[in-house]
Write a protein that holds these residues in place. Structure first.
Motif, PDB file in Angstrom:
ATOM      1  N   LYS A   1      -0.255  13.603  -6.916  1.00  0.00           N
ATOM      2  CA  LYS A   1       0.343  14.398  -7.982  1.00  0.00           C
ATOM      3  C   LYS A   1      -0.743  14.758  -8.991  1.00  0.00           C
ATOM      4  N   CYS A   2      -0.583  15.921  -9.605  1.00  0.00           N
ATOM      5  CA  CYS A   2      -1.491  16.358 -10.652  1.00  0.00           C
ATOM      6  C   CYS A   2      -1.282  15.462 -11.873  1.00  0.00           C
ATOM      7  N   HIS A   3      -2.366  14.963 -12.449  1.00  0.00           N
ATOM      8  CA  HIS A   3      -2.273  14.087 -13.622  1.00  0.00           C
ATOM      9  C   HIS A   3      -1.814  14.841 -14.869  1.00  0.00           C
ATOM     10  N   PHE A   4      -1.907  16.152 -14.855  1.00  0.00           N
ATOM     11  CA  PHE A   4      -1.558  16.934 -16.042  1.00  0.00           C
ATOM     12  C   PHE A   4      -0.151  17.505 -15.973  1.00  0.00           C
ATOM     13  N   CYS A   5       0.216  18.165 -14.864  1.00  0.00           N
ATOM     14  CA  CYS A   5       1.549  18.792 -14.798  1.00  0.00           C
ATOM     15  C   CYS A   5       2.510  18.055 -13.867  1.00  0.00           C
ATOM     16  N   ASN A   6       2.047  17.003 -13.210  1.00  0.00           N
ATOM     17  CA  ASN A   6       2.872  16.103 -12.393  1.00  0.00           C
ATOM     18  C   ASN A   6       3.443  16.731 -11.122  1.00  0.00           C
ATOM     19  N   THR A   7       2.907  17.845 -10.674  1.00  0.00           N
ATOM     20  CA  THR A   7       3.367  18.432  -9.421  1.00  0.00           C
ATOM     21  C   THR A   7       2.519  17.904  -8.271  1.00  0.00           C
ATOM     22  N   ALA A   8       3.117  17.819  -7.099  1.00  0.00           N
ATOM     23  CA  ALA A   8       2.358  17.431  -5.907  1.00  0.00           C
ATOM     24  C   ALA A   8       2.326  18.601  -4.923  1.00  0.00           C
ATOM     25  N   ASP A   9       3.086  19.643  -5.239  1.00  0.00           N
ATOM     26  CA  ASP A   9       3.240  20.759  -4.312  1.00  0.00           C
ATOM     27  C   ASP A   9       2.014  21.652  -4.204  1.00  0.00           C
ATOM     28  N   ASN A  10       1.272  21.786  -5.275  1.00  0.00           N
ATOM     29  CA  ASN A  10       0.165  22.742  -5.287  1.00  0.00           C
ATOM     30  C   ASN A  10      -1.184  22.077  -5.512  1.00  0.00           C
TER      31      ASN A  10
ATOM     32  N   MET B   1       0.843  -1.198   0.000  1.00  0.00           N
ATOM     33  CA  MET B   1       0.000   0.000   0.000  1.00  0.00           C
ATOM     34  C   MET B   1       0.875   1.244   0.000  1.00  0.00           C
ATOM     35  N   GLN B   2       0.413   2.254  -0.709  1.00  0.00           N
ATOM     36  CA  GLN B   2       1.115   3.532  -0.701  1.00  0.00           C
ATOM     37  C   GLN B   2       0.130   4.609  -0.289  1.00  0.00           C
ATOM     38  N   TRP B   3       0.379   5.218   0.862  1.00  0.00           N
ATOM     39  CA  TRP B   3      -0.499   6.265   1.360  1.00  0.00           C
ATOM     40  C   TRP B   3      -0.187   7.561   0.622  1.00  0.00           C
ATOM     41  N   VAL B   4      -1.217   8.275   0.213  1.00  0.00           N
ATOM     42  CA  VAL B   4      -1.034   9.526  -0.514  1.00  0.00           C
ATOM     43  C   VAL B   4      -1.827  10.617   0.187  1.00  0.00           C
ATOM     44  N   ASN B   5      -1.118  11.574   0.764  1.00  0.00           N
ATOM     45  CA  ASN B   5      -1.807  12.699   1.401  1.00  0.00           C
ATOM     46  C   ASN B   5      -2.210  13.736   0.365  1.00  0.00           C
ATOM     47  N   SER B   6      -1.339  13.967  -0.583  1.00  0.00           N
ATOM     48  CA  SER B   6      -1.617  14.937  -1.633  1.00  0.00           C
ATOM     49  C   SER B   6      -1.153  14.322  -2.952  1.00  0.00           C
TER      50      SER B   6
ATOM     51  N   ALA C   1     -16.955   2.413  -6.065  1.00  0.00           N
ATOM     52  CA  ALA C   1     -16.666   3.588  -5.238  1.00  0.00           C
ATOM     53  C   ALA C   1     -17.983   4.151  -4.716  1.00  0.00           C
ATOM     54  N   SER C   2     -18.011   4.515  -3.456  1.00  0.00           N
ATOM     55  CA  SER C   2     -19.203   5.156  -2.911  1.00  0.00           C
ATOM     56  C   SER C   2     -19.019   6.666  -2.864  1.00  0.00           C
ATOM     57  N   ARG C   3     -17.772   7.096  -2.835  1.00  0.00           N
ATOM     58  CA  ARG C   3     -17.473   8.523  -2.813  1.00  0.00           C
ATOM     59  C   ARG C   3     -16.127   8.752  -3.516  1.00  0.00           C
ATOM     60  N   VAL C   4     -15.915   9.982  -3.960  1.00  0.00           N
ATOM     61  CA  VAL C   4     -14.717  10.343  -4.708  1.00  0.00           C
ATOM     62  C   VAL C   4     -14.150  11.621  -4.108  1.00  0.00           C
ATOM     63  N   GLU C   5     -12.847  11.608  -3.842  1.00  0.00           N
ATOM     64  CA  GLU C   5     -12.176  12.803  -3.339  1.00  0.00           C
ATOM     65  C   GLU C   5     -11.796  13.689  -4.521  1.00  0.00           C
ATOM     66  N   LEU C   6     -12.067  14.975  -4.417  1.00  0.00           N
ATOM     67  CA  LEU C   6     -11.749  15.923  -5.481  1.00  0.00           C
ATOM     68  C   LEU C   6     -10.520  16.741  -5.099  1.00  0.00           C
ATOM     69  N   TYR C   7      -9.649  16.984  -6.071  1.00  0.00           N
ATOM     70  CA  TYR C   7      -8.446  17.778  -5.855  1.00  0.00           C
ATOM     71  C   TYR C   7      -8.325  18.803  -6.967  1.00  0.00           C
TER      72      TYR C   7
END
Length: 137
Positions: free
Chosen positions: A96-105, A89-94, A124-130
């Motif tokens: 990466k953006c699928h388009f510009c590949n940044t995780a910072d913003n 498992m890999q936990w992801v708090n934030s 899926a019962s719910r989806v997180e939006l970023y």
């Protein structure tokens, strides 16, 4: 008394939510158990020989508590849990953006019910939006 009534209602609501989550989880597990192809794929990913080895990297000093002469499932389950948490498992708090590949913003924008066919197909019962503030996606 009013407080007793309110507490009983809150407890009933909480119990109903927990029962619903447990039933949903049970339904998901049963669905997976009935899918032989999915089980084969899952089993191919689990390093069973490593988990049951006496020199397993998942061995812990308290393993003796989980060792039984007739049932080794408890120890295997404990080691499987460690493997899953540490290596699979890999936990992801934030993410990466699928388009510009940044995780910072990238910031969370909330949670919505699953809407797309892909989300519903994956149960899926719910989806997180970023949202990415770098590229706007």
């Amino acid at each position: 008394d009013n407080n007793t009534c309110n507490n009983a209602m809150a407890t009933a609501q909480w119990t109903g939510k927990i029962e619903g989550r447990l039933q949903s989880g049970t339904n998901t597990v049963q669905k997976w158990e009935n899918n032989k192809d999915l089980l084969l794929i899952a089993r191919s990913l689990i390093p069973l020989e490593t988990l049951v080895s006496k020199t397993s990297p998942y061995s812990r000093p308290d393993d003796v508590k989980y060792m039984h002469k007739t049932d080794t499932d408890a120890l295997l389950l404990k080691r499987l849990t460690l493997w899953f948490k540490r290596d699979f498992m890999q936990w992801v708090n934030s993410p990466k953006c699928h388009f510009c590949n940044t995780a910072d913003n990238v910031s969370g924008q909330g949670v919505v019910p699953a809407e797309t066919a892909e989300e519903r197909e994956g149960d899926a019962s719910r989806v997180e939006l970023y949202r990415c503030s770098t590229c706007g996606s």
